[in-house]
Design a protein around this motif. Structure first.
Motif, PDB file in Angstrom:
ATOM      1  N   ARG A  99       0.848  -1.212   0.000  1.00 39.22           N
ATOM      2  CA  ARG A  99       0.000   0.000   0.000  1.00 39.22           C
ATOM      3  C   ARG A  99       0.876   1.252   0.000  1.00 39.22           C
ATOM      4  NH1 ARG A  99      -3.943  -2.246   4.614  1.00 39.22           N
ATOM      5  NH2 ARG A  99      -5.500  -3.302   3.325  1.00 39.22           N
ATOM      6  N   ASP A 100       1.938   1.249   0.815  1.00 34.42           N
ATOM      7  CA  ASP A 100       2.842   2.407   0.876  1.00 34.42           C
ATOM      8  C   ASP A 100       3.511   2.645  -0.474  1.00 34.42           C
ATOM      9  OD1 ASP A 100       2.244   2.683   3.517  1.00 34.42           O
ATOM     10  OD2 ASP A 100       4.245   2.166   4.274  1.00 34.42           O
ATOM     11  N   LEU A 101       4.004   1.572  -1.089  1.00 36.76           N
ATOM     12  CA  LEU A 101       4.733   1.742  -2.351  1.00 36.76           C
ATOM     13  C   LEU A 101       3.774   2.126  -3.481  1.00 36.76           C
ATOM     14  CD1 LEU A 101       7.338  -1.144  -2.054  1.00 36.76           C
ATOM     15  CD2 LEU A 101       7.700   1.302  -1.732  1.00 36.76           C
ATOM     16  N   ARG A 102       2.556   1.607  -3.415  1.00 41.56           N
ATOM     17  CA  ARG A 102       1.538   1.985  -4.406  1.00 41.56           C
ATOM     18  C   ARG A 102       1.238   3.484  -4.308  1.00 41.56           C
ATOM     19  NH1 ARG A 102       0.806   1.329  -8.443  1.00 41.56           N
ATOM     20  NH2 ARG A 102       0.469  -0.894  -8.484  1.00 41.56           N
ATOM     21  N   ALA A 103       1.160   4.008  -3.076  1.00 43.83           N
ATOM     22  CA  ALA A 103       0.895   5.441  -2.890  1.00 43.83           C
ATOM     23  C   ALA A 103       2.066   6.275  -3.417  1.00 43.83           C
ATOM     24  CB  ALA A 103       0.665   5.730  -1.412  1.00 43.83           C
ATOM     25  N   LEU A 104       3.271   5.737  -3.249  1.00 42.87           N
ATOM     26  CA  LEU A 104       4.471   6.462  -3.679  1.00 42.87           C
ATOM     27  C   LEU A 104       4.663   6.405  -5.188  1.00 42.87           C
ATOM     28  CD1 LEU A 104       6.606   7.855  -1.888  1.00 42.87           C
ATOM     29  CD2 LEU A 104       8.044   5.854  -2.240  1.00 42.87           C
ATOM     30  N   TYR A 105       4.267   5.296  -5.771  1.00 48.03           N
ATOM     31  CA  TYR A 105       4.423   5.094  -7.222  1.00 48.03           C
ATOM     32  C   TYR A 105       3.070   4.717  -7.820  1.00 48.03           C
ATOM     33  CZ  TYR A 105       9.328   4.629  -5.871  1.00 48.03           C
ATOM     34  OH  TYR A 105      10.569   4.829  -5.344  1.00 48.03           O
ATOM     35  N   PRO A 106       2.132   5.656  -7.902  1.00 42.87           N
ATOM     36  CA  PRO A 106       0.773   5.301  -8.329  1.00 42.87           C
ATOM     37  C   PRO A 106       0.705   4.742  -9.742  1.00 42.87           C
ATOM     38  CG  PRO A 106       1.021   7.691  -8.009  1.00 42.87           C
ATOM     39  CD  PRO A 106       2.284   7.075  -7.561  1.00 42.87           C
TER      40      PRO A 106
END
Ligand code: ATP
Ligand code: MG
Length: 212
Positions: A99-106
């Motif tokens: 979830r964190d990485l998805r938010a950082l790299y949408p």
């Protein structure tokens, strides 16, 4: 999250989660192989906070594991390290990492790289169905584990891959340090030197004769 991770712009991103206690050449070869075969733009190594599967054993300080991972990956322009799990604190769940990485790299496509042993347990992970929405899973073989496809896993979300068999594990490295056996060439030299400097994995941390 470090500036280097935020600046790491890519479309196809590998995510290599692990305890990395310590990181070793098995992890590095697996990441490199998956990056080549899946035409990834880069791989983010994500050292865990307190891994929930290992709550029963003492894991080295997160900062030591983060720094060893940083040292091991620093020379490869395709590799970087994220502090997201270390900084979140508490038990680490892969769903939070993704979830964190998805938010950082949408806009990036995420490929979560995991050993076959871990993939076999995947259905026991928290929020497993959302996991498959967030990332494609790449299960790599490691010695001693047979790669069989679990029919209950969604076929288009999981790939299985054979990587050069490296009989290297963090447990073996810790064990070797504990009994004074060498660990050179199982993990990058900088990691060997860091383990010695910090006196990691030694039964008696008295600072004497720290030969790995
Ligand atoms: P430990 O022995 O303490 O369990 P480990 O060597 O398995 O440590 P982890 O940090 O637990 O290291 O592993 C992170 C990820 O790397 C996991 O998905 C694991 O399956 C995978 N992995 C570990 N060793 C290898 C290897 N030699 N080849 C390929 N993948 C590996
Ligand atoms: Mg393991």
């Amino acid at each position: 999250m470090t500036a280097s991770v935020a600046a790491f712009s890519a479309r196809r991103l590998g995510v290599m989660g692990g305890t990395f206690d310590p990181v070793h050449n098995g992890h590095l070869v697996a990441a490199s192989e998956v990056a080549a075969l899946f035409a990834l733009d880069g791989v983010i190594f994500v050292p865990s906070g307190q891994p929930w599967q290992k709550a029963d054993r003492e894991v080295s300080a997160a900062e030591d594991r983060y720094l060893m991972t940083f040292l091991a990956t620093a020379g490869n322009p395709q590799f970087t390290v994220s502090r997201t799990d270390v900084d979140r604190g508490g038990l680490t769940y892969t769903i939070d990492t993704l979830r964190d990485l998805r938010a950082l790299y949408p806009d990036a496509e995420l490929f979560f790289i995991t050993g076959a042993d871990a993939l076999a347990q995947i259905l026991t992970w928290r929020d497993v169905h959302e996991l498959f929405l967030l990332a494609h899973f790449v299960g790599v073989t490691r010695p001693g584990y047979h790669l069989t496809f679990d029919a209950s896993l969604p076929a288009n979300s999981v790939s299985l891959l054979e990587v050069p068999a490296l009989a290297i594990s963090s447990s073996d490295i810790r064990d070797r340090v504990g009994r004074g056996a060498p660990i050179w060439y199982l993990t990058p030299d900088a990691v060997v030197r860091y383990i010695v400097k910090r006196g990691l994995y030694r039964p008696h941390r008295d600072g004497t004769d720290p030969v790995p």
